[in-house]
Design a protein around this motif. Structure first.
Motif, short mmCIF file in Angstrom:
data_model
loop_
_atom_site.label_atom_id
_atom_site.label_comp_id
_atom_site.label_asym_id
_atom_site.label_seq_id
_atom_site.Cartn_x
_atom_site.Cartn_y
_atom_site.Cartn_z
N ALA A 189 6.29 7.01 25.66
CA ALA A 189 7.07 7.83 26.58
C ALA A 189 6.74 7.47 28.03
CB ALA A 189 6.80 9.31 26.34
N ILE A 190 7.77 7.47 28.86
CA ILE A 190 7.61 7.41 30.31
C ILE A 190 7.83 8.83 30.82
CG2 ILE A 190 8.45 6.45 32.47
CD1 ILE A 190 6.98 4.47 30.65
N ASP A 191 6.80 9.38 31.46
CA ASP A 191 6.81 10.80 31.82
C ASP A 191 6.85 11.01 33.33
OD1 ASP A 191 6.62 11.69 29.17
OD2 ASP A 191 4.44 11.44 29.18
N LEU A 192 7.32 12.18 33.69
CA LEU A 192 7.27 12.68 35.06
C LEU A 192 6.33 13.88 35.07
CD1 LEU A 192 8.29 13.19 38.00
CD2 LEU A 192 10.18 14.49 36.98
N LEU A 193 5.26 13.82 35.87
CA LEU A 193 4.33 14.93 36.00
C LEU A 193 4.45 15.53 37.40
CD1 LEU A 193 3.06 13.60 33.45
CD2 LEU A 193 0.83 14.26 34.35
N HIS A 194 4.47 16.86 37.48
CA HIS A 194 4.55 17.51 38.78
C HIS A 194 3.91 18.89 38.69
CE1 HIS A 194 7.83 20.23 37.48
NE2 HIS A 194 8.23 19.21 36.75
N SER A 195 3.68 19.50 39.83
CA SER A 195 3.11 20.85 39.87
C SER A 195 4.24 21.87 39.80
CB SER A 195 2.30 21.04 41.16
OG SER A 195 3.18 21.11 42.27
N ARG A 196 3.86 23.15 39.83
CA ARG A 196 4.86 24.21 39.77
C ARG A 196 5.43 24.56 41.14
NH1 ARG A 196 0.82 25.68 36.14
NH2 ARG A 196 1.52 25.82 33.98
N ARG A 197 5.06 23.82 42.17
CA ARG A 197 5.54 24.12 43.52
C ARG A 197 7.05 24.01 43.63
NH1 ARG A 197 4.41 20.60 47.16
NH2 ARG A 197 3.61 18.98 45.80
N ALA A 198 7.68 23.26 42.74
CA ALA A 198 9.12 23.05 42.84
C ALA A 198 9.89 24.36 42.71
CB ALA A 198 9.58 22.07 41.76
N ALA A 199 9.29 25.35 42.04
CA ALA A 199 9.97 26.63 41.85
C ALA A 199 10.25 27.33 43.18
CB ALA A 199 9.15 27.54 40.95
#
Length: 304
Positions: free
Chosen positions: A275-285
């Motif tokens: 899998a090629i994944d995208l990781l991010h924090s919850r700040r996008a909310a």
């Protein structure tokens, strides 16, 4: 539990403690002095009947109970922020913003070019900074601290403070010098082992041929690695004009096949995809610009 009797600001304090692992820094993050933050931690411990955070030489370490609470509390707070946040009116075409991502070699070669194209078309005022993922653990820490906005690549570690989205799956192919491929470009398992191999060996590189070596080992077989290379982009150019064969991620091989003069061939072994994944924090909310940026990365992934 009677929610009316609970100070929901304690959940904000819990989130800050999970992020910072330090009472003073957590207090600064949410505007509380150190004594007030310590008091909030005491009340949190009473609320959940657990120590939650234990002082160690490495800082405040969460207990198993705190780790279990981190995701549901974070998601609940994110939902509340989204509900209460005013319409930010984010307009990609006129926005000015700087986004920073960290990527593996694979992400740099396959995902970033398509992402740059979309940004230039739809959000020319957004500047993009791309950093390499040399040490996945360090890059994950940078994401948790907010030093980078997202990680892109395969085989990336995660944590309870980050979110993971699968962009797409990748598989493996063989490449050979184009002039040496017959009208039926197929390799038998025996021929694959007979040929000398070029190998990309940089630590953490996506598409590591170790998967193939494990399959061969199960059959009591081994290939000969004649050339070891430090950069994945060098592999097709090393194979071109020689008798070498190499195993690569399909999309990287396809990107360089024509310019390097190599041909893609099916791998004669059933190797699993990755899998090629995208990781991010919850700040996008609570950050419309970041939410749009992450959604744009997802669009790129769906199109690849």
């Amino acid at each position: 539990m009677n929610l009316a009797a609970i100070d929901l600001n304690l959940l904000v304090a819990f989130e800050a403690l999970m992020e910072e692992r330090n009472v003073t820094r957590a207090g600064q993050r949410i505007g509380l002095a150190q004594p007030s933050m310590s008091s909030a931690l005491t009340r949190l411990r009473a609320l959940f009947g657990d120590e939650l955070f234990i002082r160690t030489a490495a800082g405040m370490q969460p207990t198993a109970r705190a780790l279990a609470l981190a995701r549901p509390i974070g998601e609940a707070l994110a939902q509340i922020r989204t509900t209460l946040a005013p319409d930010a009116g984010f307009e990609p075409a006129t926005a000015r913003r700087r986004m920073t991502i960290a990527v593996t070699d694979y992400g740099d070669l396959v995902v970033v070019p398509a992402l740059v194209t979309l940004l230039r078309q739809e959000a020319p005022g957004i500047d993009l900074v791309v950093r390499p993922i040399a040490d996945p653990a360090s890059s994950l820490s940078a994401l948790e601290r907010g030093d980078v906005d997202a990680l892109i690549g395969g085989h990336l570690p995660g944590s309870g403070r980050t979110m993971r989205q699968r962009l797409f799956d990748e598989d493996f192919v063989c490449i050979r010098d184009k002039a040496r491929v017959t009208a039926t470009p197929l390799l038998s398992a025996d021929e694959y082992l007979r040929l000398p191999h070029a190998l990309f060996s940089a630590a953490g590189g996506d598409g590591s041929p170790g998967v193939v070596d494990a399959i061969l080992a199960m059959e009591g077989r081994k290939r000969r690695v004649a050339v070891t290379l430090a950069h994945v982009v060098a592999v097709p150019f090393a194979v071109a004009g020689t008798d070498l064969v190499a195993t690569m991620a399909r999309r990287i091989a396809g990107r360089f096949a024509e310019i390097a003069g190599v041909a893609l061939m099916p791998l004669p072994y059933d190797a699993p995809s990755f899998a090629i994944d995208l990781l991010h924090s919850r700040r996008a909310a609570s950050d419309p610009a970041l939410a749009w940026f992450l959604a744009t990365i997802e669009r790129v992934g769906r199109a690849l």
